[in-house]
Design a protein around this motif. Structure first.
Motif, PDB file in Angstrom:
ATOM      1  N   GLY A 142       0.853  -1.349  -0.065  1.00  0.00           N
ATOM      2  CA  GLY A 142      -0.029  -0.127   0.054  1.00  0.00           C
ATOM      3  C   GLY A 142       0.872   1.279  -0.056  1.00  0.00           C
ATOM      4  O   GLY A 142       2.006   1.153  -0.313  1.00  0.00           O
ATOM      5  N   GLN A 143       0.096   2.160   0.299  1.00  0.00           N
ATOM      6  CA  GLN A 143       0.866   3.732   0.405  1.00  0.00           C
ATOM      7  C   GLN A 143       0.587   4.317   1.510  1.00  0.00           C
ATOM      8  O   GLN A 143      -0.384   4.110   2.463  1.00  0.00           O
ATOM      9  N   SER A 144       1.496   5.395   2.065  1.00  0.00           N
ATOM     10  CA  SER A 144       1.420   6.106   3.090  1.00  0.00           C
ATOM     11  C   SER A 144      -0.051   6.934   3.065  1.00  0.00           C
ATOM     12  O   SER A 144      -0.070   7.441   2.053  1.00  0.00           O
ATOM     13  N   ALA A 145      -0.768   6.969   4.262  1.00  0.00           N
ATOM     14  CA  ALA A 145      -1.859   7.844   4.140  1.00  0.00           C
ATOM     15  C   ALA A 145      -1.561   9.212   4.470  1.00  0.00           C
ATOM     16  O   ALA A 145      -2.379  10.000   4.315  1.00  0.00           O
ATOM     17  N   THR A 146      -0.529   9.573   5.148  1.00  0.00           N
ATOM     18  CA  THR A 146      -0.181  10.924   5.407  1.00  0.00           C
ATOM     19  C   THR A 146       0.722  11.156   4.450  1.00  0.00           C
ATOM     20  O   THR A 146       1.987  11.083   3.914  1.00  0.00           O
ATOM     21  N   SER A 147       0.027  12.558   3.722  1.00  0.00           N
ATOM     22  CA  SER A 147       0.772  13.115   2.424  1.00  0.00           C
ATOM     23  C   SER A 147       2.175  13.522   3.075  1.00  0.00           C
ATOM     24  O   SER A 147       2.457  14.192   3.816  1.00  0.00           O
ATOM     25  N   GLY A 148       3.306  13.217   2.012  1.00  0.00           N
ATOM     26  CA  GLY A 148       4.650  13.468   2.330  1.00  0.00           C
ATOM     27  C   GLY A 148       5.282  12.593   3.310  1.00  0.00           C
ATOM     28  O   GLY A 148       6.506  12.729   3.750  1.00  0.00           O
ATOM     29  N   ASP A 149       4.648  11.780   4.135  1.00  0.00           N
ATOM     30  CA  ASP A 149       5.315  11.035   5.235  1.00  0.00           C
ATOM     31  C   ASP A 149       5.861   9.562   4.483  1.00  0.00           C
ATOM     32  O   ASP A 149       5.629   8.748   3.850  1.00  0.00           O
ATOM     33  N   SER A 153      13.018   2.485   4.730  1.00  0.00           N
ATOM     34  CA  SER A 153      13.602   1.601   3.679  1.00  0.00           C
ATOM     35  C   SER A 153      13.525   0.234   4.152  1.00  0.00           C
ATOM     36  O   SER A 153      13.932  -0.125   5.178  1.00  0.00           O
ATOM     37  N   GLY A 154      12.702  -0.555   3.303  1.00  0.00           N
ATOM     38  CA  GLY A 154      12.766  -2.137   3.568  1.00  0.00           C
ATOM     39  C   GLY A 154      11.621  -2.442   4.458  1.00  0.00           C
ATOM     40  O   GLY A 154      11.563  -3.627   5.210  1.00  0.00           O
ATOM     41  N   THR A 155      10.755  -1.611   5.095  1.00  0.00           N
ATOM     42  CA  THR A 155       9.741  -2.092   6.054  1.00  0.00           C
ATOM     43  C   THR A 155       8.489  -1.349   5.534  1.00  0.00           C
ATOM     44  O   THR A 155       8.410  -0.624   4.563  1.00  0.00           O
ATOM     45  N   ASP A 156       7.402  -1.738   6.254  1.00  0.00           N
ATOM     46  CA  ASP A 156       6.098  -1.059   6.015  1.00  0.00           C
ATOM     47  C   ASP A 156       5.798   0.126   6.783  1.00  0.00           C
ATOM     48  O   ASP A 156       4.540   0.663   7.013  1.00  0.00           O
ATOM     49  N   TYR A 157       6.750   0.615   7.653  1.00  0.00           N
ATOM     50  CA  TYR A 157       6.511   1.718   8.600  1.00  0.00           C
ATOM     51  C   TYR A 157       6.946   2.987   8.089  1.00  0.00           C
ATOM     52  O   TYR A 157       7.986   3.373   7.508  1.00  0.00           O
ATOM     53  N   ILE A 181       2.812   2.799  11.559  1.00  0.00           N
ATOM     54  CA  ILE A 181       2.246   3.078  10.473  1.00  0.00           C
ATOM     55  C   ILE A 181       1.331   4.226  10.761  1.00  0.00           C
ATOM     56  O   ILE A 181       0.255   4.044  11.549  1.00  0.00           O
ATOM     57  N   ARG A 182       1.335   5.315  10.237  1.00  0.00           N
ATOM     58  CA  ARG A 182       0.487   6.644  10.464  1.00  0.00           C
ATOM     59  C   ARG A 182      -0.515   6.595   9.371  1.00  0.00           C
ATOM     60  O   ARG A 182      -0.035   6.441   8.245  1.00  0.00           O
ATOM     61  N   GLN A 183      -1.881   7.061   9.901  1.00  0.00           N
ATOM     62  CA  GLN A 183      -2.897   7.059   8.819  1.00  0.00           C
ATOM     63  C   GLN A 183      -3.246   8.705   8.955  1.00  0.00           C
ATOM     64  O   GLN A 183      -4.533   8.802   8.309  1.00  0.00           O
ATOM     65  N   GLY A 184      -2.919   9.529   9.524  1.00  0.00           N
ATOM     66  CA  GLY A 184      -3.282  10.730   9.643  1.00  0.00           C
ATOM     67  C   GLY A 184      -4.269  11.036  10.729  1.00  0.00           C
ATOM     68  O   GLY A 184      -5.104  10.311  11.131  1.00  0.00           O
ATOM     69  N   ASN A 185      -4.173  12.521  11.095  1.00  0.00           N
ATOM     70  CA  ASN A 185      -5.322  12.717  12.117  1.00  0.00           C
ATOM     71  C   ASN A 185      -5.245  12.046  13.453  1.00  0.00           C
ATOM     72  O   ASN A 185      -6.120  11.901  13.860  1.00  0.00           O
ATOM     73  N   GLY A 186      -3.990  11.702  13.652  1.00  0.00           N
ATOM     74  CA  GLY A 186      -3.741  11.114  15.110  1.00  0.00           C
ATOM     75  C   GLY A 186      -4.212   9.709  15.063  1.00  0.00           C
ATOM     76  O   GLY A 186      -4.335   9.155  16.246  1.00  0.00           O
ATOM     77  N   SER A 187      -4.152   8.849  13.826  1.00  0.00           N
ATOM     78  CA  SER A 187      -4.472   7.579  13.735  1.00  0.00           C
ATOM     79  C   SER A 187      -3.463   6.820  13.447  1.00  0.00           C
ATOM     80  O   SER A 187      -2.605   7.441  12.257  1.00  0.00           O
ATOM     81  N   GLY A 188      -3.404   5.490  13.597  1.00  0.00           N
ATOM     82  CA  GLY A 188      -2.554   4.584  13.179  1.00  0.00           C
ATOM     83  C   GLY A 188      -2.384   3.395  13.904  1.00  0.00           C
ATOM     84  O   GLY A 188      -3.084   2.983  15.094  1.00  0.00           O
ATOM     85  N   MET A 189      -1.150   2.814  13.908  1.00  0.00           N
ATOM     86  CA  MET A 189      -0.840   1.459  14.570  1.00  0.00           C
ATOM     87  C   MET A 189       0.676   1.655  14.945  1.00  0.00           C
ATOM     88  O   MET A 189       1.598   2.046  14.152  1.00  0.00           O
ATOM     89  N   VAL A 190       0.886   1.562  16.195  1.00  0.00           N
ATOM     90  CA  VAL A 190       2.276   1.442  16.793  1.00  0.00           C
ATOM     91  C   VAL A 190       2.591  -0.246  17.190  1.00  0.00           C
ATOM     92  O   VAL A 190       1.980  -0.818  18.086  1.00  0.00           O
ATOM     93  N   ASN A 248       1.801  11.147  15.247  1.00  0.00           N
ATOM     94  CA  ASN A 248       1.707  12.468  14.481  1.00  0.00           C
ATOM     95  C   ASN A 248       2.900  12.788  13.452  1.00  0.00           C
ATOM     96  O   ASN A 248       2.764  13.460  12.422  1.00  0.00           O
ATOM     97  N   GLY A 249       4.016  12.270  13.651  1.00  0.00           N
ATOM     98  CA  GLY A 249       5.190  12.482  12.845  1.00  0.00           C
ATOM     99  C   GLY A 249       5.856  13.856  13.555  1.00  0.00           C
ATOM    100  O   GLY A 249       5.195  14.515  14.435  1.00  0.00           O
ATOM    101  N   GLY A 250       6.936  14.410  12.861  1.00  0.00           N
ATOM    102  CA  GLY A 250       7.462  15.614  13.341  1.00  0.00           C
ATOM    103  C   GLY A 250       8.695  15.338  14.182  1.00  0.00           C
ATOM    104  O   GLY A 250       8.966  14.212  14.747  1.00  0.00           O
TER     105      GLY A 250
END
Length: 250
Positions: A142-149, A153-157, A181-190, A248-250
């Motif tokens: 798949g693709q990252s749900a967070t634009s520009g995130d 390399s070598g992982t799905d994270y 795995i970030r999905q944006g708006n404070g959602s995702g899986m750690v 959230n990233g950053g």
């Protein structure tokens, strides 16, 4: 209520439109049992054997990333049991209606998040019981749900690193590896790897820690709080400290 149809068949437009509108209205105010679907580590599918009676309805939540391939199929001895699929954020508007298109869906996901697979009995079959077998398969990174995130390399994270953790029983706080795995708006899986190699996946929705993958270990009590920019998550005797920036990233 806003109604629209996403269908692969133009010829079924009117039937699909009418079904989605009326079925949504009928389900509003009705209790819907919700169950989260989790794949065991190293697998990409899950099979559920269940049953419903009368007006019972079950929503299976399956977390999928945009651009992944999803296959959902159901078999039953009762010809009146079907499933609908709703995209993340939708409760009644279906992108797939098995009563029209058959009890097998295969396609590429357009959004990241929890897809609802809603199992129900058609009105004419609600005086009986339906035993069913529901199979869900997800493949592709798949693709990252967070634009520009970016991806690691070598992982799905989207990011990896270390967080403070404690396994309880008097053990001191140490560090555990994580991947998010970030999905944006404070959602995702750690996903956290413990010192014995086992993993914990903690779910976040809209800035809150909401639960964990109970298929990865024996069920334990879950509670979570937030202190400034730090999530404190307890699963049984285990404790995890997850900075807000992880999700959230950053």
């Amino acid at each position: 209520m806003k109604c629209y149809l996403k269908s692969n068949s133009i010829l079924l437009f009117m039937a699909g439109f009418l079904f989605i509108c009326t079925s949504g209205e009928a389900l509003q105010g009705q209790d819907i049992r919700t169950e989260r679907v989790s794949f065991r580590k190293g697998t990409s599918s899950a099979t559920i054997e269940g049953s419903i009676t009368g007006r019972e309805t079950v929503d299976y939540l399956l977390n999928v990333r945009s651009g992944q391939n999803m296959n959902v199929s159901m078999t039953s001895g009762n010809s009146g049991v079907y499933f609908n699929i709703m995209e993340p954020g939708e409760e009644y508007v279906a992108i797939y209606n098995a009563s029209i298109d058959g009890n097998q869906f295969e396609g590429t996901t357009a959004k990241s998040g929890d897809y609802r697979i809603r199992v129900y009995l058609m009105k004419g079959a609600q005086n009986g019981r339906a035993d069913y077998r529901l199979e869900m398969i997800v493949s592709g990174s798949g693709q990252s749900a967070t634009s520009g995130d970016a991806m690691v390399s070598g992982t799905d994270y989207n990011a990896t690193g270390m967080i403070p953790c404690s396994m309880g029983n008097g053990q001191p706080t140490g560090n555990c590896k994580y991947g998010v795995i970030r999905q944006g708006n404070g959602s995702g899986m750690v996903t956290i790897t413990k010192s014995d190699g086992r993993t914990r996946t903690i779910y976040f929705e809209n800035g809150k820690a909401t639960g964990y993958d109970e298929s990865q270990a024996d069920r334990a009590s879950f509670r979570a709080s937030k202190e400034y920019d730090l999530y404190i998550v307890h699963i049984g005797d285990e404790r995890y400290e997850i900075p807000e920036a992880v999700i959230n990233g950053g």
